[in-house]
Motif scaffolding. Structure first.
Motif, short mmCIF file in Angstrom:
data_model
loop_
_atom_site.label_atom_id
_atom_site.label_comp_id
_atom_site.label_asym_id
_atom_site.label_seq_id
_atom_site.Cartn_x
_atom_site.Cartn_y
_atom_site.Cartn_z
N GLY A 87 -6.73 22.85 31.47
CA GLY A 87 -8.16 22.96 31.77
C GLY A 87 -8.97 21.91 31.05
O GLY A 87 -9.94 21.37 31.59
N CYS A 88 -8.58 21.60 29.81
CA CYS A 88 -9.26 20.53 29.08
C CYS A 88 -9.05 19.18 29.75
O CYS A 88 -9.95 18.34 29.79
CB CYS A 88 -8.75 20.47 27.64
SG CYS A 88 -9.23 21.88 26.64
N ILE A 89 -7.85 18.96 30.31
CA ILE A 89 -7.58 17.72 31.04
C ILE A 89 -8.47 17.65 32.27
O ILE A 89 -9.07 16.61 32.58
CB ILE A 89 -6.10 17.62 31.42
CG1 ILE A 89 -5.23 17.51 30.19
CG2 ILE A 89 -5.84 16.45 32.36
CD1 ILE A 89 -3.75 17.71 30.45
N TYR A 90 -8.57 18.77 32.99
CA TYR A 90 -9.40 18.81 34.18
C TYR A 90 -10.87 18.54 33.86
O TYR A 90 -11.53 17.75 34.54
CB TYR A 90 -9.25 20.16 34.87
CG TYR A 90 -10.12 20.33 36.08
CD1 TYR A 90 -9.83 19.67 37.26
CD2 TYR A 90 -11.25 21.14 36.04
CE1 TYR A 90 -10.63 19.81 38.37
CE2 TYR A 90 -12.06 21.29 37.14
CZ TYR A 90 -11.75 20.62 38.31
OH TYR A 90 -12.56 20.75 39.41
N LEU A 91 -11.38 19.19 32.81
CA LEU A 91 -12.77 18.95 32.41
C LEU A 91 -12.97 17.53 31.93
O LEU A 91 -14.03 16.93 32.14
CB LEU A 91 -13.18 19.94 31.33
CG LEU A 91 -13.32 21.39 31.77
CD1 LEU A 91 -13.62 22.28 30.58
CD2 LEU A 91 -14.39 21.52 32.84
N GLY A 92 -11.97 16.97 31.27
CA GLY A 92 -12.07 15.59 30.83
C GLY A 92 -12.15 14.63 31.99
O GLY A 92 -12.86 13.62 31.93
N LYS A 93 -11.44 14.92 33.07
CA LYS A 93 -11.52 14.06 34.25
C LYS A 93 -12.86 14.18 34.94
O LYS A 93 -13.35 13.23 35.54
CB LYS A 93 -10.39 14.38 35.22
CG LYS A 93 -9.06 13.92 34.73
CD LYS A 93 -8.00 14.12 35.78
CE LYS A 93 -6.68 13.66 35.21
NZ LYS A 93 -5.91 12.90 36.14
N LEU A 94 -13.49 15.35 34.84
CA LEU A 94 -14.80 15.52 35.45
C LEU A 94 -15.89 14.82 34.66
O LEU A 94 -16.78 14.18 35.22
CB LEU A 94 -15.15 17.01 35.55
CG LEU A 94 -14.47 17.82 36.63
CD1 LEU A 94 -14.91 19.26 36.55
CD2 LEU A 94 -14.79 17.26 38.00
N TYR A 95 -15.85 14.96 33.32
CA TYR A 95 -16.96 14.49 32.50
C TYR A 95 -16.70 13.17 31.77
O TYR A 95 -17.64 12.53 31.34
CB TYR A 95 -17.32 15.56 31.48
CG TYR A 95 -17.82 16.83 32.13
CD1 TYR A 95 -18.99 16.83 32.86
CD2 TYR A 95 -17.10 18.00 32.04
CE1 TYR A 95 -19.44 17.97 33.49
CE2 TYR A 95 -17.54 19.15 32.66
CZ TYR A 95 -18.72 19.12 33.38
OH TYR A 95 -19.16 20.26 34.00
N HIS A 96 -15.43 12.80 31.59
CA HIS A 96 -15.10 11.54 30.93
C HIS A 96 -14.06 10.79 31.72
O HIS A 96 -12.92 10.67 31.31
CB HIS A 96 -14.52 11.81 29.52
CG HIS A 96 -15.50 12.35 28.55
ND1 HIS A 96 -16.54 11.61 28.06
CD2 HIS A 96 -15.60 13.57 27.98
CE1 HIS A 96 -17.24 12.35 27.23
NE2 HIS A 96 -16.70 13.56 27.16
N PRO A 97 -14.43 10.27 32.88
CA PRO A 97 -13.41 9.54 33.65
C PRO A 97 -13.02 8.25 32.93
O PRO A 97 -13.86 7.57 32.33
CB PRO A 97 -14.11 9.24 34.98
CG PRO A 97 -15.56 9.32 34.68
CD PRO A 97 -15.71 10.29 33.54
N ILE A 98 -11.74 7.95 32.98
CA ILE A 98 -11.25 6.72 32.35
C ILE A 98 -11.62 5.55 33.24
O ILE A 98 -11.30 5.53 34.43
CB ILE A 98 -9.73 6.78 32.13
CG1 ILE A 98 -9.39 7.93 31.19
CG2 ILE A 98 -9.20 5.46 31.60
CD1 ILE A 98 -7.91 8.15 31.02
#
Length: 100
Positions: A87-98
């Motif tokens: 879930g942290c990975i998913y939220l990271g992709k939503l809010y902090h895209p590489i």
């Protein structure tokens, strides 16, 4: 000298659950943790760090699985941790895209 019978009370099924939770579940937890860290922090540094810390964490989780009395609880804990880090990975992709 044979082993003391009071230490051999776990069934073969519980031993299999503990071993599989430590081996596979520990690997899933350590990899998902490091992937979540790579999503939120500098991914190059985390990927370099995972070569050592990932193995150390995996071995520690492998050993912790054998300290528990019930293998199902270990599997449940490791799956919950893996889902949390996913879930942290998913939220990271939503809010902090590489940015490539």
């Amino acid at each position: 000298m044979p082993a003391n019978k009071k230490h051999l009370t776990t069934s073969k099924w519980q031993r299999f659950l503990k071993f599989s939770a430590g081996f596979l579940g520990g690997y899933l937890v350590s990899m998902s943790l490091h992937m979540a860290l790579a999503q939120w922090l500098n991914h190059v540094n985390v990927l370099i760090t995972i070569t050592f810390s990932g193995f150390i964490l995996w071995v520690a989780l492998f050993l912790l699985a054998f300290l528990a009395k019930n293998g199902w609880k270990v599997w449940g804990l490791y799956l919950l941790l893996t889902l949390f880090f996913s879930g942290c990975i998913y939220l990271g992709k939503l809010y902090h895209p590489i940015i490539s």
